[in-house]
Design a protein around this motif. Structure first.
Motif, short mmCIF file in Angstrom:
data_model
loop_
_atom_site.label_atom_id
_atom_site.label_comp_id
_atom_site.label_asym_id
_atom_site.label_seq_id
_atom_site.Cartn_x
_atom_site.Cartn_y
_atom_site.Cartn_z
N LEU A 260 59.31 21.94 19.58
CA LEU A 260 59.81 20.87 20.45
C LEU A 260 59.42 21.09 21.90
N PHE A 261 59.51 22.34 22.35
CA PHE A 261 59.19 22.59 23.76
C PHE A 261 57.70 22.35 24.03
N VAL A 262 56.85 22.90 23.14
CA VAL A 262 55.41 22.75 23.35
C VAL A 262 55.00 21.28 23.21
N LEU A 263 55.59 20.60 22.25
CA LEU A 263 55.34 19.16 22.11
C LEU A 263 55.73 18.45 23.41
N GLY A 264 56.89 18.82 23.95
CA GLY A 264 57.37 18.22 25.19
C GLY A 264 56.40 18.42 26.35
N VAL A 265 55.97 19.68 26.57
CA VAL A 265 55.06 19.90 27.71
C VAL A 265 53.71 19.23 27.48
N ASN A 266 53.26 19.18 26.22
CA ASN A 266 51.98 18.52 25.97
C ASN A 266 52.05 17.02 26.25
N LEU A 267 53.13 16.38 25.80
CA LEU A 267 53.30 14.95 26.07
C LEU A 267 53.41 14.70 27.57
N LEU A 268 54.20 15.55 28.23
CA LEU A 268 54.37 15.44 29.67
C LEU A 268 53.02 15.62 30.38
N GLY A 269 52.27 16.64 29.95
CA GLY A 269 50.99 16.93 30.57
C GLY A 269 50.00 15.79 30.40
N GLU A 270 49.97 15.23 29.18
CA GLU A 270 49.04 14.12 28.95
C GLU A 270 49.45 12.90 29.75
N LEU A 272 51.03 12.98 32.66
CA LEU A 272 50.65 13.26 34.05
C LEU A 272 49.16 13.07 34.24
N ARG A 273 48.39 13.52 33.25
CA ARG A 273 46.94 13.38 33.35
C ARG A 273 46.55 11.91 33.44
N ASP A 274 47.11 11.11 32.54
CA ASP A 274 46.76 9.69 32.54
C ASP A 274 47.17 9.01 33.84
N ALA A 275 48.30 9.46 34.41
CA ALA A 275 48.79 8.83 35.63
C ALA A 275 48.04 9.32 36.86
N LEU A 276 47.74 10.64 36.91
CA LEU A 276 47.19 11.23 38.13
C LEU A 276 45.67 11.25 38.14
N ASP A 277 45.10 11.60 37.01
CA ASP A 277 43.67 11.90 37.04
C ASP A 277 43.06 11.69 35.66
N PRO A 278 42.82 10.44 35.29
CA PRO A 278 42.38 10.15 33.92
C PRO A 278 41.02 10.77 33.58
#
Lengths: 287, 340
Positions: A260-270, A272-278
């Protein structure tokens, strides 16, 4: 985060779900001393290997107990402190080292760039876990040794991304203008280039935390990372390995916490990536 | 093209040299005297004897000379002597390679056989329930530790359902005698169907545990790559000509979409190989990964050094092959200056 990026992020429901998972598990870890129902290190021997949901004179064991009668939920909450702190620390150190070397290497060019890039190539030639296991064999187990063993290669990820960003920015008009106006390399690096690579660094950092936590789990499972009785998520999975037949819950629940934690950070990271720097699609979870 | 191949080969040489240097340096800096490790602790050994052995192994020589000797020995294929097994490191590693390669290849095969069709299905039915389910599964796949999945699989299929074995490579009593170390191949070559089935049953769980991450990545990549090609002009042309949708997707689009997928898979074969040590440990699989883990635990540094070198060299070669195959399959990518 700019207003546009924030709006893009807020619309991304998966990213928000990821953030919620991360916050939830991180809160559990931070508040563990207060919210954990039992002592994570001292168990009640009469209550050993109790299945999830058991209530005894010692209390309620929501996720069951291990072979020493320790409450699994409490161990997972406390283990989260170790696993998450380690993930953040390794990534934090690696980002600082990687961003610095990436900036300097791309800006200076010449032999500095050559030395840094050849080091990157050599480190990339080692499979991640193989290198970490060998290093832990040399250093011996322990929290700080684990940080060094994982950061040993981890900085390479940020360094590569930052370097390519800086190479593109180096010749940009605003940098040229600043140089023409008499700004020295230090000013250009810190005032103009660094702020522009921060979004990329944030995305890399978020996407790498999960990977580092998976590596910690692997090393601790092998007995080369965090040492029992100190719980980390990997340690608890290892505790349950000899009781797969009688008490499968010992290994199952900490694995779900990792998932759950790793899934959470991966979703969050993706998100952030799409929002900040696609453009950063090349950054992925993995070696 | 030839010049590109030569350039990539030449680039690999300093990387490999760097790898040998890092490995040597790490072992050189190892705390603890290698002579003491060799002689065993607590023995009554005189200082003269220690000095004699130190001279014999060249440990009294300067760093650069020791590294030079190490490289020369490597060039002869000599990886040194295992302290624990008292046998050549190269021999010990070679014995374990087939088990690891067999497991890795089966895992990669499973990842492709599931990942590519799942990716195609998700792309064709974009935003459908199927697509969302597959995407969610692939997200879970990259977020879980493979060894933990292995434990869960053991728990379900070996402990509860009792349909698959818990660990090991084969059952005894089938009258099967492996020759090459590749058990599946041996069983098939000997025409021993029962043994082949038994070997497959032992392979299944560890291979699935290992393949989860790669399967997830294959699925996501196939999906995004296929969606990209489906938007291309030639695909639209094919559709406009009245080619049936099935043929458009499978014959026109998928062919080109698989190119990046193949490269990433090849790149990840190295990662798969290097990441399987924990899964091997969980399943008692007698491969290279378990050998390394045991060597680290018993402080068998020459063996650790040799195995790390073999892993890194394999990794470099696989990456090189991935790059070259990509260049070969996709003539459009630039090979640097001039005509490739």
């Amino acid at each position: 985060m700019s207003g546009r990026a924030w709006r893009a992020f807020r619309r991304n429901r998966l990213a928000l779900a990821g953030a919620a998972l991360v916050v939830l598990l991180a809160l559990g870890a931070v508040l563990a001393p207060g919210v954990a129902p039992h002592d994570p290190l001292r168990g009640r021997l009469p209550d050993r290997l109790r299945p999830p949901g058991t209530v005894t004179a010692g209390g309620r064991y929501l996720l069951g107990t291990d072979n020493l009668g320790r409450d699994i939920l409490s161990r997972i909450l406390h283990g989260g402190r170790v696993s998450i702190a380690l993930g953040l620390l390794v990534v934090g150190v690696s980002i600082v080292v990687g961003v610095t070397l990436g900036l300097v290497s791309a800006y200076a060019g010449g032999w500095v760039d050559t030395v840094v890039q050849r080091s990157v190539d050599v480190l990339l030639a080692f499979p991640y876990l193989v290198l970490a296991i060998a290093l832990m064999g040399l250093f011996g187990p322990g929290f700080m040794n684990l940080v060094v063993a994982l950061a040993f290669k981890e900085w390479v990820m940020a360094c590569r991304v930052v370097r390519s960003e800086v190479l593109a920015l180096k010749t940009a008009a605003f940098v040229e203008a600043s140089r023409a106006a008499g700004a020295g390399p230090a000013r250009i690096l810190l005032r103009h280039l660094l702020p522009n690579v921060i979004p990329a660094a944030v995305v890399v950092a978020t996407l790498r935390v999960g990977w580092v936590i998976l590596m910690e789990a692997s090393l601790s499972f092998l007995g080369l990372g965090i040492q029992p009785p100190q719980p980390s998520w990997g340690v608890i999975i290892a505790d349950g390995r000899d009781y797969l037949f009688r008490a499968p819950w010992i290994s199952t629940f900490p694995g779900i916490a990792i998932l759950l934690f790793v899934l959470g950070v991966n979703l969050l990271g993706e998100g952030l990536r799409d929002a900040l720097d696609p453009r950063l699609t090349g950054v992925r979870v993995g070696e | 093209m030839v010049s590109y191949i030569v350039r990539r080969l030449v680039q690999a040489v300093p990387v490999l040299l760097g790898v040998t240097f890092v490995v040597f340096l790490l072992m050189y800096l190892t705390p603890g005297d290698p002579v003491e490790v060799f002689l065993g602790r607590g023995g009554a050994v005189t200082q003269e004897e220690i000095d004699r052995i130190r001279r014999e192994f060249g440990l009294d020589r300067p760093f650069v000379e020791q590294y030079g000797r190490f490289l020369v020995a490597l060039g002869r294929g000599d990886l040194g002597q295992s302290v624990v097994h008292r046998r050549p490191v190269g021999e010990l590693i070679l014995e374990r390679v087939p088990a690891t390669v067999e497991l890795t290849l089966v895992a990669a095969l499973i990842a492709l056989l599931v990942g590519i069709p799942a990716g195609v299905a998700a792309a064709v039915r974009r935003y459908s329930l199927l697509d969302k389910g597959a995407t969610l599964l692939s997200l879970l796949g990259v977020s879980m530790p493979g060894f933990w999945l292995g434990l869960v699989l053991i728990n379900v299929f070996a402990v509860h359902l009792r349909v698959l074995p818990v660990a090991g490579r084969m059952a005894y009593g089938t009258g099967f005698e492996p020759q090459t170390g590749f058990y599946l191949l041996d069983a098939l070559l000997q025409g021993n169907g029962a043994a082949a089935l038994d070997v497959l049953r032992h392979l299944l769980l560890p291979a699935v545990a290992m393949s989860a991450t790669m399967m997830a990545m294959t699925m996501r990549l196939t999906r995004s790559s296929l969606l990209e090609t489906i938007g291309q002009d030639y695909v639209r042309t094919a559709r406009a000509k009245g080619v049936p949708e099935r043929t458009v997707v499978l014959r026109h689009a998928l062919r080109n979409a698989l190119l990046p997928v193949v490269t990433v898979i090849a790149l990840n074969l190295g990662a798969l190989l290097g990441g399987n040590m924990v899964v091997e440990t969980v399943f008692g699989w007698p491969g290279l990964g378990r050998l390394v883990v045991e060597a680290v635990r018993t402080h068998d540094y020459p063996l650790v050094r040799g195995a790390v070198l073999v892993y890194a060299a394999t990794y470099v070669v696989l990456n090189l092959l991935a790059d070259l195959s990509y260049a070969f399959l996709n003539p459009r990518i630039s090979h640097g200056k001039g005509v490739g």
